[in-house]
Design a protein around this motif. Structure first.
Motif, PDB file in Angstrom:
ATOM      1  N   PHE A 196      34.963   2.795  98.884  1.00 12.74           N
ATOM      2  CA  PHE A 196      34.162   2.696  97.661  1.00 12.74           C
ATOM      3  C   PHE A 196      34.794   1.697  96.698  1.00 12.74           C
ATOM      4  O   PHE A 196      34.092   0.899  96.074  1.00 12.74           O
ATOM      5  N   GLU A 197      36.104   1.721  96.615  1.00 19.40           N
ATOM      6  CA  GLU A 197      36.790   0.765  95.731  1.00 19.40           C
ATOM      7  C   GLU A 197      36.620  -0.666  96.225  1.00 19.40           C
ATOM      8  O   GLU A 197      36.375  -1.579  95.445  1.00 19.40           O
ATOM      9  N   ALA A 198      36.745  -0.852  97.532  1.00 14.10           N
ATOM     10  CA  ALA A 198      36.578  -2.201  98.092  1.00 14.10           C
ATOM     11  C   ALA A 198      35.153  -2.710  97.862  1.00 14.10           C
ATOM     12  O   ALA A 198      34.944  -3.857  97.483  1.00 14.10           O
ATOM     13  N   PHE A 199      34.190  -1.820  98.052  1.00 11.69           N
ATOM     14  CA  PHE A 199      32.789  -2.177  97.858  1.00 11.69           C
ATOM     15  C   PHE A 199      32.556  -2.641  96.426  1.00 11.69           C
ATOM     16  O   PHE A 199      31.726  -3.510  96.166  1.00 11.69           O
ATOM     17  N   ASN A 200      33.264  -2.045  95.501  1.00 13.12           N
ATOM     18  CA  ASN A 200      33.044  -2.317  94.078  1.00 13.12           C
ATOM     19  C   ASN A 200      34.127  -3.191  93.449  1.00 13.12           C
ATOM     20  O   ASN A 200      34.304  -3.183  92.231  1.00 13.12           O
ATOM     21  N   GLN A 201      34.774  -3.959  94.297  1.00 14.16           N
ATOM     22  CA  GLN A 201      35.882  -4.791  93.819  1.00 14.16           C
ATOM     23  C   GLN A 201      35.487  -5.678  92.642  1.00 14.16           C
ATOM     24  O   GLN A 201      36.275  -5.912  91.735  1.00 14.16           O
ATOM     25  N   LEU A 202      34.249  -6.171  92.646  1.00 13.58           N
ATOM     26  CA  LEU A 202      33.800  -7.058  91.562  1.00 13.58           C
ATOM     27  C   LEU A 202      32.734  -6.389  90.682  1.00 13.58           C
ATOM     28  O   LEU A 202      31.958  -7.055  90.015  1.00 13.58           O
ATOM     29  N   THR A 203      32.690  -5.068  90.697  1.00  6.93           N
ATOM     30  CA  THR A 203      31.743  -4.352  89.846  1.00  6.93           C
ATOM     31  C   THR A 203      32.374  -4.132  88.477  1.00  6.93           C
ATOM     32  O   THR A 203      33.560  -3.856  88.367  1.00  6.93           O
ATOM     33  N   LYS A 204      31.547  -4.256  87.445  1.00  9.10           N
ATOM     34  CA  LYS A 204      32.035  -4.005  86.095  1.00  9.10           C
ATOM     35  C   LYS A 204      31.597  -2.625  85.628  1.00  9.10           C
ATOM     36  O   LYS A 204      30.516  -2.163  85.996  1.00  9.10           O
ATOM     37  N   SER A 205      32.395  -2.013  84.791  1.00  7.74           N
ATOM     38  CA  SER A 205      32.006  -0.740  84.190  1.00  7.74           C
ATOM     39  C   SER A 205      30.773  -0.932  83.315  1.00  7.74           C
ATOM     40  O   SER A 205      30.582  -1.990  82.728  1.00  7.74           O
ATOM     41  N   THR A 206      29.927   0.085  83.236  1.00  8.39           N
ATOM     42  CA  THR A 206      28.763   0.025  82.353  1.00  8.39           C
ATOM     43  C   THR A 206      28.933   0.938  81.144  1.00  8.39           C
ATOM     44  O   THR A 206      27.985   1.159  80.400  1.00  8.39           O
ATOM     45  N   VAL A 207      30.119   1.479  80.954  1.00  9.05           N
ATOM     46  CA  VAL A 207      30.326   2.473  79.893  1.00  9.05           C
ATOM     47  C   VAL A 207      31.276   1.932  78.839  1.00  9.05           C
ATOM     48  O   VAL A 207      32.344   1.413  79.171  1.00  9.05           O
ATOM     49  N   SER A 208      30.887   2.058  77.597  1.00  5.18           N
ATOM     50  CA  SER A 208      31.716   1.605  76.483  1.00  5.18           C
ATOM     51  C   SER A 208      33.119   2.184  76.599  1.00  5.18           C
ATOM     52  O   SER A 208      33.313   3.384  76.719  1.00  5.18           O
ATOM     53  N   ARG A 209      34.097   1.302  76.540  1.00  7.14           N
ATOM     54  CA  ARG A 209      35.480   1.753  76.633  1.00  7.14           C
ATOM     55  C   ARG A 209      35.865   2.627  75.440  1.00  7.14           C
ATOM     56  O   ARG A 209      36.615   3.592  75.575  1.00  7.14           O
ATOM     57  N   ILE A 210      35.357   2.275  74.280  1.00 13.36           N
ATOM     58  CA  ILE A 210      35.692   3.053  73.088  1.00 13.36           C
ATOM     59  C   ILE A 210      35.163   4.477  73.245  1.00 13.36           C
ATOM     60  O   ILE A 210      35.877   5.453  73.002  1.00 13.36           O
ATOM     61  N   ASP A 211      33.913   4.622  73.682  1.00 14.13           N
ATOM     62  CA  ASP A 211      33.358   5.956  73.901  1.00 14.13           C
ATOM     63  C   ASP A 211      34.204   6.749  74.901  1.00 14.13           C
ATOM     64  O   ASP A 211      34.444   7.943  74.719  1.00 14.13           O
ATOM     65  N   GLN A 212      34.661   6.081  75.934  1.00 12.78           N
ATOM     66  CA  GLN A 212      35.473   6.780  76.937  1.00 12.78           C
ATOM     67  C   GLN A 212      36.770   7.302  76.323  1.00 12.78           C
ATOM     68  O   GLN A 212      37.181   8.435  76.585  1.00 12.78           O
ATOM     69  N   LEU A 213      37.404   6.467  75.511  1.00 17.12           N
ATOM     70  CA  LEU A 213      38.675   6.875  74.910  1.00 17.12           C
ATOM     71  C   LEU A 213      38.461   7.990  73.889  1.00 17.12           C
ATOM     72  O   LEU A 213      39.292   8.889  73.748  1.00 17.12           O
ATOM     73  N   VAL A 214      37.327   7.936  73.199  1.00 13.02           N
ATOM     74  CA  VAL A 214      37.015   8.996  72.237  1.00 13.02           C
ATOM     75  C   VAL A 214      36.816  10.325  72.972  1.00 13.02           C
ATOM     76  O   VAL A 214      37.361  11.357  72.570  1.00 13.02           O
ATOM     77  N   ILE A 215      36.067  10.314  74.061  1.00 13.69           N
ATOM     78  CA  ILE A 215      35.854  11.554  74.804  1.00 13.69           C
ATOM     79  C   ILE A 215      37.187  12.083  75.343  1.00 13.69           C
ATOM     80  O   ILE A 215      37.450  13.288  75.289  1.00 13.69           O
ATOM     81  N   ALA A 216      38.032  11.183  75.842  1.00 12.25           N
ATOM     82  CA  ALA A 216      39.333  11.613  76.362  1.00 12.25           C
ATOM     83  C   ALA A 216      40.128  12.337  75.278  1.00 12.25           C
ATOM     84  O   ALA A 216      40.686  13.412  75.509  1.00 12.25           O
ATOM     85  N   ASP A 217      40.160  11.762  74.080  1.00 15.13           N
ATOM     86  CA  ASP A 217      40.874  12.400  72.967  1.00 15.13           C
ATOM     87  C   ASP A 217      40.238  13.725  72.595  1.00 15.13           C
ATOM     88  O   ASP A 217      40.931  14.692  72.257  1.00 15.13           O
ATOM     89  N   PHE A 218      38.930  13.734  72.611  1.00 17.60           N
ATOM     90  CA  PHE A 218      38.179  14.937  72.245  1.00 17.60           C
ATOM     91  C   PHE A 218      38.540  16.070  73.209  1.00 17.60           C
ATOM     92  O   PHE A 218      38.697  17.225  72.796  1.00 17.60           O
ATOM     93  N   MET A 219      38.697  15.749  74.469  1.00 17.36           N
ATOM     94  CA  MET A 219      39.068  16.748  75.467  1.00 17.36           C
ATOM     95  C   MET A 219      40.529  17.152  75.307  1.00 17.36           C
ATOM     96  O   MET A 219      40.867  18.328  75.324  1.00 17.36           O
ATOM     97  N   LYS A 220      41.370  16.164  75.140  1.00 21.14           N
ATOM     98  CA  LYS A 220      42.813  16.408  75.081  1.00 21.14           C
ATOM     99  C   LYS A 220      43.181  17.297  73.899  1.00 21.14           C
ATOM    100  O   LYS A 220      44.062  18.150  73.990  1.00 21.14           O
TER     101      LYS A 220
END
Lengths: 452, 452
Positions: free
Chosen positions: A318-342
């Motif tokens: 799966f990683e090889a297949f997506n070697q040149l795939t970009k994330s579609t999710v805002s990095r800031i939102d991801q970090l906010v959720i991580a903090d919210f969970m932590k």
């Protein structure tokens, strides 16, 4: 030189200046190398701010219609190509969206009033800094994947590592990513089932088997499929919880046929009574099971963050297949959720909402029992954020939705979840959004048009 | 009754309590219907806060391991299924990501320090309210589409209406949506070209023609394709601007073959000199042209918002195809961008960044001219956020990247943009992120290892 600019009311002034000067240049009313007014001159002439003129000039400059000579001013460029005086049209004003219903029983929504906006805002501010702005890791931020792994262990007894977790912007998108990876997959979906998943399979032109439900949940597939989409924790849309025996049978099927099961655990956080039944992903140790989770129900539907947990034996491909795939999710939102969970806020918010939704569900069932006759019944186990209401024969889905709307109550259709024969007399009622009082009022209003 | 809970250092205390009590229940060390300690008792015994115990008990309660009787306390549930004492494993701590380079010449990045974070934060706060949390319109918020339509009119002379604009979370995702809709499409891509677009075509198993470049840009396709992906405003990766004649030839080809051209205008905002050349979407009036835009370069790469403009004759089919598709873009982010545009901040930010990037580009070229010999040359027109550096024969891409890294300078490979013969002696240098001083320092460092 005086330049005539006509302002209309709907368009920002700098756009008018830009547009009209461009036309003058293109139509050669302003000749090549002519000096145009300074920003100050034009601002005075038109009685507007210099800043407005500057914005317009910057645009003309950047597109090469004018050029600047230091301490001399702005001049008209030589334009080789005739743009045929193409006019800039008015942008159509969009129609206003319809006004919200008095009572909102729409499905798939949450009680947003309860959301800890202030905490979220603080975390967002912390992460809205220059170091958070490069592209996200395509798999998702490691801080978030780590927190999800912890959460799945403690809340769902699913043992996985952060490297098995992939962050997406919604169930459809991760389903599409998975199906594209598993090229030529033969899919099956429980029937009735989640219409947005079925649609995605149709969009991808995948032959799709409809796997019937029985009283224990999705039955064991008999057609030669190798990817089954199911919702064991709370069947969508009918609301039943899959029995432990059926879970074991499905896993047996997956093992013996080398198939995968997608366990879409879309609202398992909201389970209101009864002993726990282990998720497929726990029972099978993530071997033939691909687990789907989402933050749409536990946080906010509008943030669009979901996740998929893959068996370890699929990771490197799966990683090889997506070697040149970009994330579609805002990095800031991801970090906010991580903090919210932590910080524990996530567990706290879920606990609070579970208590509230449990009370709302009880209120809804009580009100239906009180106001509706025996020809109405509620389907679905004690979980989630919606119920199915079974109606007497004279109330078809279409009539029921129209009558509800006539008294300001929004309820949802269920027929799109059925691909074969559709139920004639059922609707979906979501209780995520309305308050206890609104639920009572809403059921009374429904009774006033349904029980005449 | 005393319950033994062992705390380890890495795991939150409430998770330890939850995990260990669950094990005691599953292994029947705590028997069915046994009363367990009150929250206060356990908190005192373990010398922790009641809140911690409460979080653990809430989880056990919600999963049905324990049940509550009002004013009596918590009791162990009857568990029918033996979970075989499945242990909760430790979550692996992920590897730390590598430390950032001294000088960051990575491509596809922006100067984040200049971003108006405070204004953004204020707009975000305004929209972080209960009314913004239901799901976004699948096509994108109308406020944003309206602003984009205005912007495209004034900045690119593209006449379109808000209903032609569709919001996505990145170029790959919108390309996937388009190709899925145009089922069985035969695609072509300029060669060399954007590797992430090529990869997407490969993932979708679409037969993909490579259309060569010449000095005027992407040539007219000779293979029987019906969708061509091109970057006329600033060819990626080589950086040339497509001539007006070639633009007209490509449009003629598209019309005569009933094909579509994707015009990916990924960084056209940053054009530093010369008269404007009209976009294909302007020349053709959005008939055979599908226009791609993004906020990754003009705002922040990490927010993941892009847009596609479709010809009007495709709208009703595209909408029908996506009747049950959900948006993948945060509604709040969409509303923030709309406000940012409406208030004029977007135009202002672009104007500021254009001036800054123009200066950076000049500094980069000057430094290369100054420090490198005639065996080095810079390719690409005066636009965008990157250049291609052509190297002497002894410096292969691999050696050049490794030597740069040895002095703390990050540069990018270009070979992934070539599917046929790869250039042996070229690298990509992005100048979005580094300051003027860093650019000078970075080129000196490169010279110290390249020109020995």
């Amino acid at each position: 030189m005086e330049i005539q600019i006509v302002f209309t009311s709907n368009v920002p002034k700098y756009i008018e200046i830009y547009k009209q000067m461009k036309q003058l240049i293109l139509k050669q009313h302003l000749k090549t190398h002519t000096k145009i007014p300074t920003k100050r001159q034009l601002a005075q002439q038109l009685n507007i701010s210099i800043h407005t003129v500057q914005t317009a000039y910057e645009q003309l400059l950047s597109e090469g219609y004018i050029y600047a000579i230091e301490r001399k001013g702005y001049f008209v460029s030589k334009i080789d190509f005739d743009w045929h005086g193409n006019e800039v049209h008015e942008v159509e004003t969009p129609k206003k969206t319809e006004k919200p219903p008095l009572i909102n029983f729409h499905n798939g929504q949450v009680d947003a009033i309860q959301f800890p906006f202030r905490i979220w805002q603080r975390l967002y501010k912390n992460h809205l800094v220059a170091t958070s702005v490069p592209n996200a890791n395509w798999q998702g931020e490691v801080e978030l994947r780590q927190e999800i792994a912890y959460y799945l262990q403690q809340a769902r007894a699913i043992n996985c590592k952060a490297n098995q977790i992939f962050i997406f912007s919604g169930t459809q998108q991760q389903l599409q990513s998975l199906c594209t990876f598993l090229h030529g997959v033969r899919v099956g979906i429980e029937h009735p089932g989640f219409s947005r998943a079925y649609t995605l399979f149709q969009q991808l032109k995948l032959p799709t088997a409809l796997v019937p439900l029985d009283s224990e949940g999705c039955t064991v597939p008999t057609e030669p499929i190798n990817l089954l989409y199911a919702t064991p924790a709370h069947q969508y849309p009918l609301g039943q919880i899959m029995s432990i025996n059926r879970r074991l049978q499905l896993l047996q099927w997956a093992k013996s046929t080398n198939s995968y099961i997608i366990e879409d655990d879309y609202d398992s956080e909201f389970r209101y009574k009864g002993a726990p039944i282990p998720p497929l992903a726990h029972l099978d140790g993530l071997d033939r099971v691909i687990y789907f989770g989402t933050f749409s129900k536990t946080l906010l539907p509008s943030i669009r963050v979901s996740y998929m947990v893959l068996p370890t034996h699929l990771l490197s491909d799966f990683e090889a297949f997506n070697q040149l795939t970009k994330s579609t999710v805002s990095r800031i939102d991801q970090l906010v959720i991580a903090d919210f969970m932590k910080s524990g806020e996530y567990a706290k918010h879920i606990a609070k909402m579970r208590t509230l939704y449990r009370a709302k569900r009880k209120c809804l069932i009580d009100a239906i029992t009180q106001h509706f006759g025996p020809s109405f019944s509620v389907l679905g186990d004690d979980a989630g954020l919606h119920v199915v209401l079974s109606l007497p024969p004279h109330l078809t889905e279409e009539i029921a939705i129209r009558k509800a709307a006539s008294v300001g109550v929004a309820v949802d259709a269920i027929s799109q979840c059925f691909q074969l024969e559709k139920p004639k007399n059922q609707i979906l009622i979501g209780y995520g959004t309305p308050t206890i009082e609104e639920i009572q009022k809403g059921v009374q209003l429904l009774a006033s048009v349904y029980c005449d």
